[in-house]
Design an enzyme around this catalytic site. Structure first.
Site, short mmCIF file in Angstrom:
data_model
loop_
_atom_site.label_atom_id
_atom_site.label_comp_id
_atom_site.label_asym_id
_atom_site.label_seq_id
_atom_site.Cartn_x
_atom_site.Cartn_y
_atom_site.Cartn_z
N ASP A 110 17.88 58.89 -7.84
CA ASP A 110 18.35 57.55 -8.18
C ASP A 110 19.80 57.36 -7.73
O ASP A 110 20.73 57.31 -8.52
CB ASP A 110 18.23 57.33 -9.69
N GLY A 203 23.28 47.02 -18.01
CA GLY A 203 24.41 46.46 -17.29
C GLY A 203 25.32 47.46 -16.64
O GLY A 203 26.13 47.10 -15.78
N SER A 205 24.14 50.51 -15.18
CA SER A 205 23.45 51.34 -14.19
C SER A 205 24.28 51.44 -12.92
O SER A 205 24.85 50.44 -12.46
CB SER A 205 22.09 50.74 -13.86
#
Length: 257
Positions: A110, A203, A205
């Protein structure tokens, strides 16, 4: 934007059987104007904040790969207050460089780099890059790191205008895996949200987990449920940047992806 958040939450719920992606600063404080000047607000074509990020060179910002779901088109650098943005000097259009093995949050990898449309000049007081971790960086259980962002400050809240930060303790990976019932992807770091009232939620990430005020060791990825009333039963999860340094350096050298 709300619909996109709902869709992303659904995908993570499906994998974790009831646990969802959320990202906001909980029980933190307003960031000092002179600090954390590497922070970036990742924004969509409507110029709305969708994710956090951080500068690592004059050409690139790092964020989470799952932030690509919002198709960000620009980043804002050089301000802690999203109401005080000079688009001519603080806004940078971006090209998205998502990790080639990223599929979804639950499968790991990620991480995404954002190539800036022009250089963010080093040396300016308003913009300073974070360092990448070297082999000498050792994150021991209980070691305090800092996480920051413009996300919610309470469960089911709203994006804030002023950057917030909070100190969170590193959690042993074995303990973290056990708490998550061995459902975690590879190459993650655990910190906060477990055994403490401090952590992140919606909010934030893509924001950094910062070691010794200057080294980026993690990227905000996911945690448990949309309930941010910490402590919860599982730790917050970050992408372990140290595992991706070769990939990052290759892109920095080529200046493209």
């Amino acid at each position: 934007m709300h619909a996109l958040h709902t869709l992303l939450l659904f995908h993570v719920l499906t994998y974790f059987g009831g646990n969802a992606l959320v990202s906001e600063i909980i029980n933190g404080k307003k960031t000092k104007q002179s600090s954390m000047m590497y922070m970036a607000s990742v924004q969509d074509k409507g110029r709305r904040h969708v994710c956090g990020g951080f500068l690592i060179s004059e050409d690139f910002v790092v964020t989470a790969a799952h932030c690509d779901d919002w198709k960000p088109t620009s980043v804002v650098l050089g301000t802690h207050n999203l109401k005080k943005v000079n688009d001519e000097t603080m806004r940078f259009d971006v090209k998205r460089c998502k990790h080639p093995f990223y599929k979804e949050v639950a499968s790991g990898n990620d991480i995404m780099l954002l190539k800036l449309s022009r250089k963010a000049r080093r040396g300016k007081k308003t913009i300073k890059p974070l360092q990448l971790p070297g082999q000498d960086v050792k994150l021991k259980e209980g070691k305090k790191c800092k996480v920051a962002g413009w996300g919610f400050t309470r469960s089911h809240g709203e994006i804030v205008n002023d950057l917030q930060d909070v100190d969170v303790p590193i959690i042993n990976l074995e303990k973290c895996q056990k708490a998550w019932r061995n459902k975690l992807p590879a190459n993650v770091t655990c910190a906060g949200g477990y055994g403490t009232k401090k952590g992140f939620c919606q909010g934030d990430s893509g924001g950094p987990l910062v070691f010794k005020e200057k080294i980026a060791v993690g990227i905000v990825s996911f945690n448990s449920d949309s309930d941010c009333n910490y402590p919860t039963g599982v730790p917050n999860i970050y992408t372990d940047i140290s595992k991706f340094v070769p990939w990052i350096k290759e892109i920095l050298q080529k200046k493209t992806c």
